[in-house]
Enzyme design. Structure first.
Site, PDB file in Angstrom:
ATOM      1  N   THR A   1     -26.133 -27.569 -30.213  1.00 48.08           N
ATOM      2  CA  THR A   1     -25.457 -26.323 -30.574  1.00 48.08           C
ATOM      3  C   THR A   1     -26.419 -25.136 -30.695  1.00 48.08           C
ATOM      4  O   THR A   1     -27.528 -25.267 -31.194  1.00 48.08           O
ATOM      5  CB  THR A   1     -24.677 -26.485 -31.899  1.00 48.08           C
ATOM      6  OG1 THR A   1     -23.855 -27.634 -31.804  1.00 48.08           O
ATOM      7  CG2 THR A   1     -23.812 -25.290 -32.207  1.00 48.08           C
TER       8      THR A   1
ATOM      9  N   GLY B   1     -15.525 -30.537 -31.437  1.00 46.35           N
ATOM     10  CA  GLY B   1     -16.323 -30.549 -32.667  1.00 46.35           C
ATOM     11  C   GLY B   1     -16.000 -29.370 -33.565  1.00 46.35           C
ATOM     12  O   GLY B   1     -14.939 -28.743 -33.469  1.00 46.35           O
TER      13      GLY B   1
ATOM     14  N   ARG C   1     -12.950 -34.672 -26.761  1.00 46.64           N
ATOM     15  CA  ARG C   1     -13.415 -34.517 -28.155  1.00 46.64           C
ATOM     16  C   ARG C   1     -13.765 -33.048 -28.435  1.00 46.64           C
ATOM     17  O   ARG C   1     -14.403 -32.380 -27.633  1.00 46.64           O
ATOM     18  CB  ARG C   1     -14.632 -35.403 -28.380  1.00 46.64           C
ATOM     19  CG  ARG C   1     -15.261 -35.310 -29.780  1.00 46.64           C
ATOM     20  CD  ARG C   1     -16.411 -34.337 -29.801  1.00 46.64           C
ATOM     21  NE  ARG C   1     -17.113 -34.334 -31.098  1.00 46.64           N
ATOM     22  CZ  ARG C   1     -18.020 -33.430 -31.444  1.00 46.64           C
ATOM     23  NH1 ARG C   1     -18.344 -32.467 -30.589  1.00 46.64           N
ATOM     24  NH2 ARG C   1     -18.601 -33.480 -32.613  1.00 46.64           N
TER      25      ARG C   1
ATOM     26  N   THR D   1     -24.682 -25.945 -37.114  1.00 46.68           N
ATOM     27  CA  THR D   1     -25.087 -26.902 -36.097  1.00 46.68           C
ATOM     28  C   THR D   1     -25.235 -28.267 -36.758  1.00 46.68           C
ATOM     29  O   THR D   1     -25.619 -28.350 -37.925  1.00 46.68           O
ATOM     30  CB  THR D   1     -26.413 -26.472 -35.428  1.00 46.68           C
ATOM     31  OG1 THR D   1     -26.953 -27.579 -34.688  1.00 46.68           O
ATOM     32  CG2 THR D   1     -27.456 -26.015 -36.431  1.00 46.68           C
ATOM     33  N   GLY D   2     -24.932 -29.317 -36.009  1.00 55.09           N
ATOM     34  CA  GLY D   2     -25.017 -30.655 -36.581  1.00 55.09           C
ATOM     35  C   GLY D   2     -23.835 -31.473 -36.124  1.00 55.09           C
ATOM     36  O   GLY D   2     -23.127 -31.097 -35.182  1.00 55.09           O
TER      37      GLY D   2
ATOM     38  N   GLY E   1     -20.432 -32.479 -35.704  1.00 56.31           N
ATOM     39  CA  GLY E   1     -19.196 -31.738 -35.919  1.00 56.31           C
ATOM     40  C   GLY E   1     -18.203 -32.430 -36.815  1.00 56.31           C
ATOM     41  O   GLY E   1     -17.564 -31.801 -37.666  1.00 56.31           O
TER      42      GLY E   1
HETATM   43  N1  GLY Z   1     -21.918 -29.200 -33.875  1.00 60.75           N
HETATM   44  C1  GLY Z   1     -21.528 -29.437 -32.551  1.00 60.75           C
HETATM   45  C2  GLY Z   1     -20.605 -30.534 -32.371  1.00 60.75           C
HETATM   46  O1  GLY Z   1     -20.577 -31.482 -33.133  1.00 60.75           O
HETATM   47  O2  GLY Z   1     -19.856 -30.508 -31.418  1.00 60.75           O
END
Ligand code: GLY
Length: 282
Positions: free
Chosen positions: A153, A183, A181, A203-204, A206
């Site tokens: 991200t 996030g 999927r 960020t991380g 999701g």
């Molecule tokens: N933080 C980005 C995701 O998990 O898609």
């Protein structure tokens, strides 16, 4: 009036040999936004410009360089939010879009909706003249994929000289995800949020960020008068305590104070403070 911008290149573990290049990539993105803010431009244009620079850089998990799903394809998510009006635009699970952040902004400005997904988003992109590409063009050489698994991200948040805040976040998501999927990134209040008090990008993982609506939680802390740096730290502590997971966050308040925090080994960032001071972290 003051202005400020801070960008992140994703929380995760970064290959040591690519750390400097990622820092430079974040700096180029922050500067792209800073140029706009310096000439009196708006925060939304600044965060979009910063996110485009990061999407075009194959080192980052967004646009070109996005991680692959379990079918070996790129599907991207992105969102923008204008704090002054609470207008937002987002796209989820889109393929073949060179700059998903531009499409997210189009959703905000040229549709009555906030979030478009999949085939409908791609059709909207064609109708709006958004640049399309062969999905294969967004895939970077296989040797980078190991690190893309751990690193995700990009985002930017800014305050402009008119006192308006904006946030932008863009991602390829998580490695080996199921097709379709989605996030936290395109979900307003989860990976992206902006209002009159704060602009936040996360960020991380999701799935865990969504559970605690991390971006909105951090904005709420700023609303309560918590200082920017402390708000980022407190939001991350809350996230870690509730989910035992890993993430990172950047934010800016209406005074141009920036904050960031992460509980991952790395999160390249570059921030330009109201005084023009450069912040670095790897
Ligand atoms: N933080 C980005 C995701 O998990 O898609």
């Amino acid at each position: 009036m003051t202005f400020a911008i801070i960008v992140h290149g994703g929380a995760g573990a970064v290959a040591p040999q690519s750390l400097d290049a990622r820092k430079q990539g974040c700096r180029a993105a922050a500067e792209a936004g800073h140029v706009i803010l310096k000439r009196g431009g708006n925060a939304l244009d600044a965060v979009e410009a910063a996110a485009v620079v990061l999407e075009n850089n194959p080192l980052f998990n967004a646009g070109k360089g996005s991680t692959l799903n379990c079918e070996g394809r790129v599907e991207t998510d992105a969102a923008v939010m204008d704090g002054a009006t609470l207008r937002a635009g987002a796209v989820a699970a889109v393929s073949g879009i060179r700059n998903p952040i531009r499409l997210a902004r189009k959703v905000m400005e040229a549709s009555p909706h906030i979030l478009l997904a999949g085939a409908g988003a791609a059709r909207f992109a064609r109708e709006q003249g958004i640049e399309l590409c062969d999905p294969a063009e967004l895939v970077v050489p296989a040797q980078q994929q190991h690190w893309q698994r751990e690193h995700g991200t990009v985002g930017a948040v800014a305050l402009d000289a008119h006192g308006h805040l904006a946030a932008a976040t863009s991602t390829g998501g998580i490695f080996n995800k199921l097709p379709g999927r989605v996030g936290d990134t395109p979900l307003i209040g989860c990976g992206t949020y902006a209002d009159g008090c704060a602009a936040v990008s996360c960020t991380g993982k999701g799935e865990d960020i969504i559970r605690v609506t991390l971006a909105r939680h951090a904005a709420w802390l700023l609303e309560q008068g918590v200082e920017a740096g402390a708000a980022a730290e407190q939001a991350m502590r809350h996230f870690a305590k509730r989910t035992h997971s890993q993430a990172g966050i950047i934010l800016v308040d209406r005074g141009g104070h920036v904050g960031y925090a992460h509980n991952t080994p790395n999160m390249p960032i570059c921030g330009l403070t109201p005084e023009g001071r450069l912040l670095w972290e790897a």
